[in-house]
Design an enzyme around this catalytic site. Structure first.
Site, mmCIF file in Angstrom:
data_model
loop_
_atom_site.group_PDB
_atom_site.id
_atom_site.type_symbol
_atom_site.label_atom_id
_atom_site.label_comp_id
_atom_site.label_asym_id
_atom_site.label_seq_id
_atom_site.Cartn_x
_atom_site.Cartn_y
_atom_site.Cartn_z
ATOM 1 N N GLU A 41 -49.153 -105.556 28.325
ATOM 2 C CA GLU A 41 -49.802 -105.784 27.031
ATOM 3 C C GLU A 41 -50.231 -107.249 26.888
ATOM 4 O O GLU A 41 -51.311 -107.539 26.389
ATOM 5 C CB GLU A 41 -48.860 -105.415 25.873
ATOM 6 N N TYR A 86 -56.041 -118.274 28.802
ATOM 7 C CA TYR A 86 -55.107 -118.184 27.661
ATOM 8 C C TYR A 86 -53.669 -118.395 28.155
ATOM 9 O O TYR A 86 -52.828 -117.521 28.074
ATOM 10 C CB TYR A 86 -55.231 -116.841 26.943
ATOM 11 N N TYR A 124 -49.588 -106.733 16.621
ATOM 12 C CA TYR A 124 -50.220 -105.730 17.486
ATOM 13 C C TYR A 124 -49.339 -105.438 18.714
ATOM 14 O O TYR A 124 -49.034 -104.282 19.023
ATOM 15 C CB TYR A 124 -51.625 -106.186 17.949
ATOM 16 N N ASP A 142 -55.723 -103.311 17.070
ATOM 17 C CA ASP A 142 -56.440 -104.422 17.691
ATOM 18 C C ASP A 142 -57.941 -104.199 17.499
ATOM 19 O O ASP A 142 -58.357 -103.300 16.757
ATOM 20 C CB ASP A 142 -56.070 -104.549 19.176
ATOM 21 N N CYS A 196 -65.488 -95.148 23.126
ATOM 22 C CA CYS A 196 -66.060 -95.782 21.930
ATOM 23 C C CYS A 196 -66.172 -97.291 22.184
ATOM 24 O O CYS A 196 -65.546 -98.102 21.520
ATOM 25 C CB CYS A 196 -65.202 -95.471 20.698
HETATM 26 FE FE1 SF4 Z 1 -67.028 -93.638 18.695
HETATM 27 FE FE2 SF4 Z 1 -69.066 -91.937 19.134
HETATM 28 FE FE3 SF4 Z 1 -66.540 -91.099 19.197
HETATM 29 FE FE4 SF4 Z 1 -67.643 -91.780 16.896
HETATM 30 S S1 SF4 Z 1 -68.268 -90.080 18.218
HETATM 31 S S2 SF4 Z 1 -65.596 -92.341 17.588
HETATM 32 S S3 SF4 Z 1 -68.944 -93.498 17.533
HETATM 33 S S4 SF4 Z 1 -67.515 -92.553 20.600
#
Ligand code: SF4
Length: 339
Positions: A41, A86, A124, A142, A196
């Site tokens: 982590e 870091y 976190y 995070d 995402c």
């Molecule tokens: Fe992210 Fe697309 Fe999933 Fe929505 S649908 S959480 S924008 S990857």
């Protein structure tokens, strides 16, 4: 059951199932050992997984337990971390290991509240360790998690604002209560890292597509809403690679930036104002980009013979052994033998 509760339950179940099928096979996921989860982590903060993996493998091979790390020399620890950036992360890992060795028989703490008291561990990281290792129901929040929640809910607030942070915390708390925490925390991390992503989220392969408001409205690129960033400052240096009559090279530990304490570097101009340097010539320039600033460095070589408390004269093999700031190490490695 209300729409809200149905959605909440769906998110948790779909996310955990997706994670079990799609998770990457990473060495720190082989077991839920608190020490290796902690080290991973800390190494993964601000750092890509592909970059930190070889460091993680070397670290765990050299110091497989908290006690091994606690009795290690700090110079060796800094050397091991060289290039990862870091650097306070390495110093704090070492400090916390010493603390656990002296106060808890080298055993890692087993609750969020206690983990949070260790040096270098913020909310976190404490939540990530407590939920992954001990299945404690504390959400690890995070940047990845903020981005996912902002898109799922099409969050109309600037992401660092207290309203947005409260919204994300409330959501995450309600989800983690319904979850198997070690799966949920890692699933959120994995979703943010693989699907995402900040640019071009892969919504076609997202397990949460049917509950995501941004996807439904095709506004994924609008979230999270961010403040405009101030430009990073540029710092310019003249830096000297000096050899003395014994063929040794001058290094110093004086750094203008506390984050680099303990690391060696070549001296810069204002450290050498009263020093006689002969055969000076410019040999190149380098731009080094940090997250918080940019260094523009001009490098010179020259000859000098002087003694100063702030200067350490080293031969080639000592220079390779010592921890050194990576900008200078990279330039020196490209340089070849200095005449
Ligand atoms: Fe992210 Fe697309 Fe999933 Fe929505 S649908 S959480 S924008 S990857």
């Amino acid at each position: 059951m209300s729409w809200y509760n149905v959605r909440m339950e769906k998110i948790v179940i779909q996310l955990e199932e997706w994670y079990l099928k799609n998770k990457r096979d990473l060495p720190f996921r082989k077991n839920r050992d608190p020490y290796s989860v902690w080290v991973s982590e800390i190494m993964a903060q601000q750092t890509r997984i592909e970059t930190m993996l070889p460091y993680f493998e070397r670290w765990m091979a050299k110091w497989p337990t908290i006690t091994d790390l606690a009795v290690a020399d700090i110079q060796e620890v800094l050397k091991m971390w060289e290039g990862l950036g870091y650097y306070n992360r390495a110093r704090n890992l070492h400090k916390a290991a010493i603390y656990l060795y002296e106060n808890n028989e080298g055993v890692f703490y087993d609750s969020y509240e206690k983990i949070l008291t260790l040096p270098g561990i913020g909310p976190y990281t404490a939540a990530a360790i407590a939920s992954i290792v001990y299945d404690e129901k504390v959400p690890a929040i995070d940047g990845n998690v903020c981005r996912v929640v902002a898109r799922l809910d099409a969050l109309a607030e600037e992401i660092s604002s207290s309203t947005a942070q409260r919204h994300i915390e409330t959501r995450m708390k309600s989800w983690i209560i319904e979850s198997t925490p070690h799966l949920f925390t890692q699933a959120m991390m994995e979703l943010g890292a693989l699907v995402c992503t900040p640019q071009s989220p892969d919504c076609a392969h997202c397990p949460l597509q049917d509950t995501c408001v941004a996807f439904r409205e095709r506004t994924m690129a609008d979230y999270p809403i961010k403040k405009t960033k101030a430009p990073v400052p540029i710092e310019s240096y003249d830096c000297f690679i000096l050899k003395n009559s014994e063929g040794k090279i001058a290094l110093t530990q004086q750094n203008d930036d506390n984050l680099m304490n303990g690391y060696y570097r070549f001296p810069i101009k204002n450290q050498l104002e009263r020093t006689m340097i002969s055969d000076i010539r410019k040999i190149g320039a380098q731009k080094h980009v940090f997250s918080h600033k940019v260094w523009m460095t001009e490098y010179y070589i020259g000859k000098a013979d002087f003694q100063d408390d702030s200067i350490l004269w080293v031969n080639e093999s000592e220079l390779n052994e010592l921890p050194m700031i990576s900008a200078h190490r990279k330039f020196y490695q490209k340089l070849g033998p200095i005449q």
